[in-house]
Write a protein that holds these residues in place. Structure first.
Motif, mmCIF file in Angstrom:
data_model
loop_
_atom_site.group_PDB
_atom_site.id
_atom_site.type_symbol
_atom_site.label_atom_id
_atom_site.label_comp_id
_atom_site.label_asym_id
_atom_site.label_seq_id
_atom_site.Cartn_x
_atom_site.Cartn_y
_atom_site.Cartn_z
ATOM 1 N N GLN A 149 38.448 -16.623 -10.487
ATOM 2 C CA GLN A 149 37.818 -16.040 -12.406
ATOM 3 C C GLN A 149 38.411 -17.104 -12.661
ATOM 4 O O GLN A 149 40.328 -17.402 -12.801
ATOM 5 C CB GLN A 149 37.921 -15.152 -12.033
ATOM 6 C CG GLN A 149 36.864 -14.248 -11.783
ATOM 7 C CD GLN A 149 36.675 -12.243 -12.118
ATOM 8 O OE1 GLN A 149 37.258 -12.220 -12.984
ATOM 9 N NE2 GLN A 149 36.086 -11.987 -11.081
ATOM 10 N N GLN B 104 36.558 -18.107 -7.338
ATOM 11 C CA GLN B 104 35.537 -16.932 -6.906
ATOM 12 C C GLN B 104 34.916 -16.993 -5.852
ATOM 13 O O GLN B 104 33.690 -17.772 -5.723
ATOM 14 C CB GLN B 104 34.906 -16.343 -8.322
ATOM 15 C CG GLN B 104 33.951 -17.135 -8.827
ATOM 16 C CD GLN B 104 34.080 -17.034 -10.212
ATOM 17 O OE1 GLN B 104 33.884 -17.068 -11.397
ATOM 18 N NE2 GLN B 104 33.195 -14.959 -10.494
ATOM 19 N N ALA C 67 46.909 -9.793 -5.733
ATOM 20 C CA ALA C 67 47.559 -8.861 -4.974
ATOM 21 C C ALA C 67 48.401 -9.825 -3.359
ATOM 22 O O ALA C 67 47.944 -11.031 -3.134
ATOM 23 C CB ALA C 67 46.265 -8.536 -3.942
ATOM 24 N N ASN D 18 35.368 -6.409 -4.119
ATOM 25 C CA ASN D 18 35.532 -6.446 -5.585
ATOM 26 C C ASN D 18 36.607 -7.730 -5.737
ATOM 27 O O ASN D 18 37.654 -8.290 -5.699
ATOM 28 C CB ASN D 18 36.899 -4.871 -6.422
ATOM 29 C CG ASN D 18 36.332 -4.046 -6.243
ATOM 30 O OD1 ASN D 18 37.313 -3.049 -5.509
ATOM 31 N ND2 ASN D 18 35.119 -3.747 -6.654
ATOM 32 N N PRO D 19 36.240 -8.198 -7.123
ATOM 33 C CA PRO D 19 36.614 -9.359 -7.251
ATOM 34 C C PRO D 19 38.224 -9.297 -7.923
ATOM 35 O O PRO D 19 38.325 -8.399 -8.032
ATOM 36 C CB PRO D 19 36.009 -10.273 -8.178
ATOM 37 C CG PRO D 19 34.588 -9.485 -8.612
ATOM 38 C CD PRO D 19 34.462 -8.189 -7.664
ATOM 39 N N ILE E 269 42.108 -8.538 -9.427
ATOM 40 C CA ILE E 269 41.605 -8.908 -10.553
ATOM 41 C C ILE E 269 43.700 -9.270 -10.847
ATOM 42 O O ILE E 269 44.215 -8.730 -10.606
ATOM 43 C CB ILE E 269 41.711 -7.448 -11.470
ATOM 44 C CG1 ILE E 269 40.082 -7.023 -11.703
ATOM 45 C CG2 ILE E 269 41.964 -7.555 -12.543
ATOM 46 C CD1 ILE E 269 40.064 -5.912 -11.972
#
Ligand SMILES: Nc1nc2c(ncn2[C@@H]2O[C@H](COP(=O)(O)OP(=O)(O)OP(=O)(O)O)[C@@H](O)[C@H]2O)c(=O)[nH]1
Ligand SMILES: [Mg+2]
Lengths: 538, 219
Positions: free
Chosen positions: B64, B14, B41, B35-36, B38
């Motif tokens: 993460q 991350q 993508a 943004n980190p 999620i």
């Protein structure tokens, strides 16, 4: 369950002053029938709804009615997601199975990492910082073992001692087979929620009531579940009571930060309702039908949700399933706090705690187009269908463009909300209208004097107070008419709707009633544009 | 003119700059407050070389911890992997190594590996030695690049290297197991057609080129 009060002995947390109490008393002479609405025409009412209709106090009641033990047992054991997956259609390897694997950690690794986290930020002691101490509402999350997990206004590892005290308080009361709910000291409320392996604490100098603060903490808990799921949360603590949850939550603190700010400025949360983007019904239907037609053949698609400016354009659902407003609020929070959804298609796992707290759904998230900033979420229980959904999205956008729906969405997004003055109701300033049968609400744009953030906050605070008093667990009210210094407020709950109205301070009761009649007629006339009155399914 | 379509996966801890890197390349932009990620993508982009066109389908994965179990979904069918680390954090280099081990163990097809050390603009805080990286890259058959997404240094080269790598894969020995899609528009009926290429057509064409098509995970 007793309320443990160390500083004051009252259990009532209503913030109303004596002045407002008398006002309420006089309000009883105001008869509901005086308002000229024919019965049965609650604006926005519909027999069909895609949202679970609830009172926001449901959480609080749950909290009150369950004892420590059965709460921990009760955290849902059913799984909606595997039900869907186990439908006779060929079911792919289930999500749940994959989850099992993800939860196994090497504990040495964990210790190492948590130490690094603990060491890296060395800012000053927040307890000596005036700005920190002056914050109106702190929120803390810690584990039952007392390990800091989250703090709203400072890095949580600076607060080991404070959190230790909180943990001690909770476990001290628990040892007596009781539960600490709130402590009131001066103008400060300390509210505790113990959920599963976590302790959530709100330290608030706002006028918000205890049930409202409990609701907010429950939202924070649900936000954490949405990231980790109940089963994973339980599992990590079963494996290690001392687990440092921050390791799994890194990058998600921003979701909690955003959620807390969101709740401070959005009535949707305490109303437990959702606002729709105003659209001509023919346009909304066209959009909905486009989604239904394009997606009807896709298996395991549970919800298609189209949002713009945090408002709902449409929601299509799998038959049998409705979405809970609380879950939708978490989705709105995710979208609103993630700029990066704008730059690429995302494939995002999300747990919707009300829908199924133990499993993840996968969500194809994307904005419709560069020139139409509405966000489409396609939620499925099948993690292998990204490209199917991606293709479906392309088709939806092409069709919406051809039928001028994108334009219609843009037009509505770019238009400032209509104000009460524009509707032509003199002496009225602002209103919140919630239709109970559909869990949707409407509010106009803010007009003077509510033009600064401060004034808007104050107004929302007033609404929250009224909301609390209407729904007070000990003495619920049907009608409140309250003459204050800067405005006169009226709150009214019927079987069909909840209404909160702000007037000029010197309005008479008769005038107030007349203009509410007019307002309801206006909402009724516009209901097809302001609300979604059907509940489309795939 | 030959067109190669390959799947690329971005792997790494991350915060090393995976999302920044793909955004720099595809959208020509850099956002300090990204943004980190999620989940993951998906991006697509095309590189035009002298005598070939390379289309990338890129999965930008989340670094993460909690998303680790999702990774196989994205690398399983990848033709190339960008292994990204942050030159100022040694443990991000260590975690690249464990990604490589995982890839070697779980992926049968030949994969173009590119090791990317990011944040070269912070070279005075460097914790990872260039020489060590170069040697390591060599040992796993990867190429190595040091880049700064912030200063837009080296990003183009990384994608160029990947496209050459894919091209080489596509023209390599016929028994290489690959999911690369290759189609030669000169012999193609659908050259001027407006109809989007369906999966079926592509599969047939691959067979025509004698390349085995592994079943797709996601389609
Ligand atoms: N100084 C410097 N910072 C960079 C560079 N590239 C990215 N960053 C910063 O590093 C941080 C993390 O970048 P991301 O692109 O989100 O990293 P990521 O690898 O996608 O992270 P995850 O999505 O969590 O896996 C951001 O604050 C970027 O602005 C760079 O070349 N130099
Ligand atoms: Mg990223």
């Amino acid at each position: 369950m007793a309320t443990k009060d160390s500083a004051s002995a009252t259990t009532s947390s209503a913030s109303g002053s004596t002045a407002t109490a008398t006002a309420t008393a006089t309000a009883t002479s105001l008869r509901v029938e005086d308002v000229t609405v024919e019965s049965g025409i609650e604006p926005g009412a519909s027999a069909e709804t895609m949202l679970v209709t609830t009172d926001s106090l449901e959480e609080f009641e749950q909290e009150l009615s369950s004892s420590i033990d059965d709460r921990q047992m009760k955290e849902s054991i059913t799984s909606t997601i595997s039900d869907i997956q186990q439908d006779p259609v060929d079911s792919p390897k289930t999500l749940a199975m994959n989850l099992e694997k993800s939860a196994s950690f090497d504990s040495n690794e964990i210790d190492e990492l948590s130490q690094q986290f603990g060491q890296n930020s060395l800012d000053a002691d927040p307890l000596k910082c005036k700005v920190w101490l002056a914050q109106k509402k702190h929120v803390f999350v810690l584990s039952q073992a007392g390990k800091p997990i989250y703090s709203r206004y400072s890095s949580e590892d600076k607060l080991v001692t404070v959190m230790g005290v909180m943990q001690a308080l909770v476990s001290f009361v628990q040892a007596g087979n009781d539960m600490i709910r709130s402590v009131h000291a001066g103008d400060t409320n300390f509210v505790f929620v113990v959920r599963g392996p976590l302790i959530l604490v709100s330290v608030s100098k706002t006028l918000e009531s205890v049930p409202q603060l409990v609701l907010q903490l429950t939202y924070v808990y649900n936000q954490i579940l949405s990231v980790l799921s109940q089963s994973q949360l339980t599992k990590v603590y079963e494996q290690r009571r001392n687990f440092d949850l921050r390791r799994l939550l890194t990058g998600s603190e921003r979701l909690i930060d955003h959620l807390l700010n969101f709740m401070d400025r959005e009535p949707a949360f305490f109303l437990s309702a959702v606002k729709c983007l105003p659209l001509l019904p023919s346009m909304r239907d066209a959009i909905t039908q486009t989604i239904v037609q394009t997606c009807s053949k896709i298996k395991n698609l549970v919800f298609a949700i189209l949002l713009a400016n945090n408002q709902l354009i449409t929601l299509v659902r799998m038959k049998k399933f409705c979405i809970h407003p609380a879950d939708l609020h978490l989705i709105q929070n995710l979208v609103d706090s993630s700029e990066s959804f704008k730059t690429a298609e995302s494939w995002t796992p999300i747990c919707l705690p009300k829908f199924d707290s133990n499993g993840f759904m996968y969500s194809h998230v994307s904005y419709l187009a560069e020139d139409c900033q509405a966000c489409l979420l396609l939620l499925t229980v099948d993690r292998d269908v990204f490209f199917t959904l991606s293709e479906a999205k392309q088709k939806i956008v092409e069709k919406l463009r051809r039928t001028n729906c994108l334009e219609a969405i843009n037009e509505s997004m770019n238009k400032a909300s209509i104000t009460i003055a524009e509707i032509g109701l003199s002496e009225m300033r602002h209103v919140l209208y919630k239709c109970k049968s559909t869990a949707q609400f409407w509010s106009p744009g803010f007009q003077p004097p509510y033009t600064t953030d401060e004034e808007i906050q104050r107004l929302l605070g007033c609404y929250q107070c009224l909301h609390h008093r209407l729904h007070s667990p000990s003495r619920p009210l049907k009608l409140i008419f309250q003459q204050l210094d800067k405005e006169t407020m009226l709150a009214w709950v019927t079987s069909g709707f909840e209404l909160y109205v702000t007037f000029e301070p010197l309005i008479t009761k008769t005038d107030a009633i007349n203009s509410i009649g007019k307002l309801l007629k206006w909402i009724k006339k516009e209901e097809e544009r302001l609300f979604i009155l059907n509940s489309p399914t795939f | 003119m030959i067109t190669v379509e390959g799947k690329v996966v971005l792997l790494g801890s991350q915060g090393v700059g995976k999302t920044s890197m793909i955004n720099r390349y595809v959208n020509k932009s850099f956002n300090n407050n990204v943004n980190p990620t999620i989940g993951a993508a998906f991006f697509t982009c095309t590189i035009n070389l002298d005598n070939a066109k390379v289309k990338f389908q890129v999965w930008d994965t989340a670094g993460q911890e909690r998303f680790k179990s999702m990774a196989p979904m994205y690398y399983r069918n990848a033709n190339a992997a960008f292994l990204v680390f942050d030159i100022t954090e040694y443990n991000t280099f260590t975690s690249v190594k464990s990604w490589v081990t995982e890839l070697k163990r779980n992926v049968e097809g030949t994969m173009v590996l590119i090791l990317v050390g990011n944040k070269l603009d912070l070279a005075d805080m460097r914790k990872v030695d260039s020489e060590e990286c170069r040697k390591y890259a060599e040992s796993i058959g990867a190429s190595y690049y040091e880049i700064s997404v912030l200063h837009d240094e080296g990003v183009e080269q990384v994608f160029l290297a990947a496209s050459f790598g894919l091209l080489k894969l596509s023209t390599g020995e016929k028994d290489i197991v690959t999911t690369l899609k290759i189609y030669d528009f000169n012999n193609s009926e659908i050259k001027n057609s407006d109809v989007p290429l369906s999966e079926e057509v592509l599969v047939n064409m691959n067979i025509a080129h004698g390349i085995k098509e592994k079943p797709y995970l996601c389609c």
